[in-house]
Design a protein around this motif. Structure first.
Motif, PDB file in Angstrom:
ATOM      1  N   ASP A 101       0.858  -1.342   0.003  1.00  0.00           N
ATOM      2  CA  ASP A 101       0.001  -0.092  -0.135  1.00  0.00           C
ATOM      3  C   ASP A 101       0.835   1.367  -0.037  1.00  0.00           C
ATOM      4  O   ASP A 101       0.299   2.401  -0.095  1.00  0.00           O
ATOM      5  N   ARG A 102       1.977   1.026  -0.018  1.00  0.00           N
ATOM      6  CA  ARG A 102       3.137   2.105  -0.074  1.00  0.00           C
ATOM      7  C   ARG A 102       4.427   1.714  -0.777  1.00  0.00           C
ATOM      8  O   ARG A 102       4.788   0.464  -0.671  1.00  0.00           O
ATOM      9  N   ARG A 103       5.266   2.658  -1.021  1.00  0.00           N
ATOM     10  CA  ARG A 103       6.773   2.221  -1.313  1.00  0.00           C
ATOM     11  C   ARG A 103       7.422   1.769  -0.254  1.00  0.00           C
ATOM     12  O   ARG A 103       7.522   2.480   0.651  1.00  0.00           O
ATOM     13  N   ILE A 104       8.140   0.564  -0.615  1.00  0.00           N
ATOM     14  CA  ILE A 104       9.102   0.092   0.284  1.00  0.00           C
ATOM     15  C   ILE A 104      10.262   0.652   0.604  1.00  0.00           C
ATOM     16  O   ILE A 104      11.001   0.902  -0.318  1.00  0.00           O
ATOM     17  N   PRO A 105      10.728   1.125   1.847  1.00  0.00           N
ATOM     18  CA  PRO A 105      11.789   1.916   1.983  1.00  0.00           C
ATOM     19  C   PRO A 105      13.284   1.013   1.413  1.00  0.00           C
ATOM     20  O   PRO A 105      13.210  -0.172   1.535  1.00  0.00           O
ATOM     21  N   GLU A 106      14.146   1.765   0.712  1.00  0.00           N
ATOM     22  CA  GLU A 106      15.458   1.167   0.190  1.00  0.00           C
ATOM     23  C   GLU A 106      15.972  -0.163   1.266  1.00  0.00           C
ATOM     24  O   GLU A 106      16.604  -1.059   0.861  1.00  0.00           O
ATOM     25  N   ALA A 107      16.146   0.450   2.578  1.00  0.00           N
ATOM     26  CA  ALA A 107      16.834  -0.394   3.594  1.00  0.00           C
ATOM     27  C   ALA A 107      16.119  -1.863   3.778  1.00  0.00           C
ATOM     28  O   ALA A 107      16.670  -2.726   3.997  1.00  0.00           O
ATOM     29  N   LEU A 108      14.753  -1.790   3.457  1.00  0.00           N
ATOM     30  CA  LEU A 108      14.125  -2.908   3.666  1.00  0.00           C
ATOM     31  C   LEU A 108      14.111  -3.811   2.244  1.00  0.00           C
ATOM     32  O   LEU A 108      14.066  -5.023   2.163  1.00  0.00           O
ATOM     33  N   VAL A 109      14.406  -3.078   1.177  1.00  0.00           N
ATOM     34  CA  VAL A 109      14.427  -3.693  -0.200  1.00  0.00           C
ATOM     35  C   VAL A 109      15.621  -4.673  -0.373  1.00  0.00           C
ATOM     36  O   VAL A 109      15.634  -5.799  -0.729  1.00  0.00           O
ATOM     37  N   LYS A 110      16.569  -4.283   0.635  1.00  0.00           N
ATOM     38  CA  LYS A 110      18.097  -4.812   0.605  1.00  0.00           C
ATOM     39  C   LYS A 110      17.948  -5.856   1.617  1.00  0.00           C
ATOM     40  O   LYS A 110      18.934  -6.672   1.631  1.00  0.00           O
ATOM     41  N   ASP A 111      17.026  -6.236   2.486  1.00  0.00           N
ATOM     42  CA  ASP A 111      16.902  -7.157   3.558  1.00  0.00           C
ATOM     43  C   ASP A 111      16.731  -8.475   2.670  1.00  0.00           C
ATOM     44  O   ASP A 111      15.653  -8.794   2.127  1.00  0.00           O
ATOM     45  N   ASP A 112      17.630  -9.363   2.837  1.00  0.00           N
ATOM     46  CA  ASP A 112      17.568 -10.948   2.483  1.00  0.00           C
ATOM     47  C   ASP A 112      16.406 -11.575   2.784  1.00  0.00           C
ATOM     48  O   ASP A 112      15.830 -12.229   2.023  1.00  0.00           O
ATOM     49  N   LEU A 117      13.174 -10.519   4.170  1.00  0.00           N
ATOM     50  CA  LEU A 117      12.221  -9.904   3.357  1.00  0.00           C
ATOM     51  C   LEU A 117      12.028  -9.981   2.053  1.00  0.00           C
ATOM     52  O   LEU A 117      10.952 -10.409   1.319  1.00  0.00           O
ATOM     53  N   PHE A 118      13.201 -10.053   1.325  1.00  0.00           N
ATOM     54  CA  PHE A 118      13.145 -10.536  -0.162  1.00  0.00           C
ATOM     55  C   PHE A 118      12.816 -11.926  -0.577  1.00  0.00           C
ATOM     56  O   PHE A 118      12.058 -12.076  -1.312  1.00  0.00           O
ATOM     57  N   GLY A 119      13.341 -12.638   0.476  1.00  0.00           N
ATOM     58  CA  GLY A 119      13.024 -14.127   0.288  1.00  0.00           C
ATOM     59  C   GLY A 119      11.634 -14.384   0.477  1.00  0.00           C
ATOM     60  O   GLY A 119      11.154 -15.410   0.092  1.00  0.00           O
ATOM     61  N   GLU A 120      11.019 -13.596   1.448  1.00  0.00           N
ATOM     62  CA  GLU A 120       9.533 -13.866   1.787  1.00  0.00           C
ATOM     63  C   GLU A 120       8.628 -13.043   0.599  1.00  0.00           C
ATOM     64  O   GLU A 120       7.594 -13.139   0.911  1.00  0.00           O
ATOM     65  N   CYS A 121       9.333 -12.640  -0.520  1.00  0.00           N
ATOM     66  CA  CYS A 121       8.451 -11.720  -1.546  1.00  0.00           C
ATOM     67  C   CYS A 121       7.641 -10.598  -0.759  1.00  0.00           C
ATOM     68  O   CYS A 121       6.778 -10.484  -1.501  1.00  0.00           O
ATOM     69  N   LEU A 122       8.487 -10.163  -0.004  1.00  0.00           N
ATOM     70  CA  LEU A 122       7.593  -8.831   0.713  1.00  0.00           C
ATOM     71  C   LEU A 122       8.542  -7.494   0.241  1.00  0.00           C
ATOM     72  O   LEU A 122       7.707  -6.594  -0.332  1.00  0.00           O
ATOM     73  N   SER A 123       9.873  -7.630   0.418  1.00  0.00           N
ATOM     74  CA  SER A 123      10.479  -6.453   0.189  1.00  0.00           C
ATOM     75  C   SER A 123      10.452  -6.138  -1.213  1.00  0.00           C
ATOM     76  O   SER A 123      10.958  -4.885  -1.756  1.00  0.00           O
ATOM     77  N   GLY A 124      10.216  -6.979  -2.242  1.00  0.00           N
ATOM     78  CA  GLY A 124      10.128  -6.794  -3.610  1.00  0.00           C
ATOM     79  C   GLY A 124       8.896  -6.423  -4.112  1.00  0.00           C
ATOM     80  O   GLY A 124       8.813  -6.148  -5.301  1.00  0.00           O
ATOM     81  N   ALA A 125       7.966  -6.488  -3.312  1.00  0.00           N
ATOM     82  CA  ALA A 125       6.561  -5.930  -3.737  1.00  0.00           C
ATOM     83  C   ALA A 125       6.363  -4.311  -4.136  1.00  0.00           C
ATOM     84  O   ALA A 125       7.150  -3.544  -3.794  1.00  0.00           O
ATOM     85  N   LEU A 126       5.749  -4.314  -5.465  1.00  0.00           N
ATOM     86  CA  LEU A 126       5.635  -3.128  -5.916  1.00  0.00           C
ATOM     87  C   LEU A 126       4.217  -2.354  -5.301  1.00  0.00           C
ATOM     88  O   LEU A 126       3.500  -3.038  -4.761  1.00  0.00           O
ATOM     89  N   TYR A 127       4.582  -0.912  -5.001  1.00  0.00           N
ATOM     90  CA  TYR A 127       3.506  -0.278  -4.436  1.00  0.00           C
ATOM     91  C   TYR A 127       2.552  -0.274  -5.524  1.00  0.00           C
ATOM     92  O   TYR A 127       2.804  -0.197  -6.873  1.00  0.00           O
ATOM     93  N   TRP A 128       1.071  -0.623  -5.250  1.00  0.00           N
ATOM     94  CA  TRP A 128       0.152  -0.962  -6.149  1.00  0.00           C
ATOM     95  C   TRP A 128       0.153   0.335  -7.297  1.00  0.00           C
ATOM     96  O   TRP A 128      -0.245   0.085  -8.514  1.00  0.00           O
ATOM     97  N   ASN A 129       0.243   1.581  -6.988  1.00  0.00           N
ATOM     98  CA  ASN A 129      -0.038   2.657  -7.638  1.00  0.00           C
ATOM     99  C   ASN A 129       1.128   2.758  -8.771  1.00  0.00           C
ATOM    100  O   ASN A 129       1.055   3.048  -9.956  1.00  0.00           O
TER     101      ASN A 129
END
Length: 213
Positions: free
Chosen positions: A40-51, A53-65
């Motif tokens: 529902d919002r853009r993921i902060p860069e620090a979380l995008v780089k978290d291995d 969260l990425f492995g759980e397919c969360l930090s790679g999620a696109l903000y819907w808009n």
């Protein structure tokens, strides 16, 4: 031509390139039908780089808009949401990292149809589903707002007509109306959060009725 995928965009570091290539390889009238994870919002860069969260397919999620914007940038006008469901994070550590970010799993249809407009315009047109798709004898589901009963005259916007008339679905429908007169935009064709499922602290979204949008 139908191209299916599951979480391809989520796991790609270059989401623009994925959608651009999908549009390139599809024939006119072709469709990208896929499920992915959205936020529902853009993921902060620090979380995008978290291995983790990425492995759980969360930090790679696109903000819907952002997803809608990217899709339209590459030619996929009027993306259609087929279904969605809430993703819950049942891990205290991950929840603390993510804070108030909320996630959904959602399935979209994207059509390669240059004629599509950004919004749902009313030209007084309608369709009748023949019930001839073997897996959908009673009704055809185009997306979450368009469940078309067999034999029913179903009002549609110009974009919906094109999605049915200029794609693999054309033989299964009758098309009504000359479409010479424009009656404006369909009600509720807006830009609010598209998902119908809601987290506990969010207000409910009203569901779509019969007809377009």
């Amino acid at each position: 031509m139908l191209y299916r995928s599951n979480c391809v965009i989520n796991l790609s570091p270059d989401k623009d390139a994925v959608l651009a290539e999908a549009y390139r390889v599809l024939k006119p009238g072709g469709e990208l039908y896929f499920s992915d994870v959205y936020s529902d919002r853009r993921i902060p860069e620090a979380l995008v780089k978290d291995d983790v969260l990425f492995g759980e397919c969360l930090s790679g999620a696109l903000y819907w808009n952002d997803f809608l914007t990217i899709s339209k940038r590459h030619g996929f006008n009027d993306p259609r949401l087929v279904s969605d469901s809430i993703i819950t994070v049942n891990n205290t550590k991950l929840e603390s990292l993510l804070g108030h970010i909320k996630f959904w799993s959602a399935t979209y249809r994207l059509f390669k149809l240059p004629e599509l407009e950004n919004y749902c315009e009313d030209y007084g047109e309608a369709v009748i589903y023949k019930g001839t798709i073997p897996t959908s004898p009673l009704a055809f589901t185009l997306d979450g707002h368009h469940v078309i009963d067999t034999g029913r005259v179903f009002p549609v916007c110009r974009n919906t007509r094109y999605m049915l008339e200029k794609s693999r679905f054309a033989p299964h429908f009758e098309f009504l109306g000359e479409g010479k007169d424009h009656f404006g935009i369909y009600a509720d064709c807006g830009t609010s959060l598209p998902f119908t499922s809601r987290h506990d602290d969010q207000p409910a979204k009203s569901g779509g009725g019969g007809g377009c949008c």
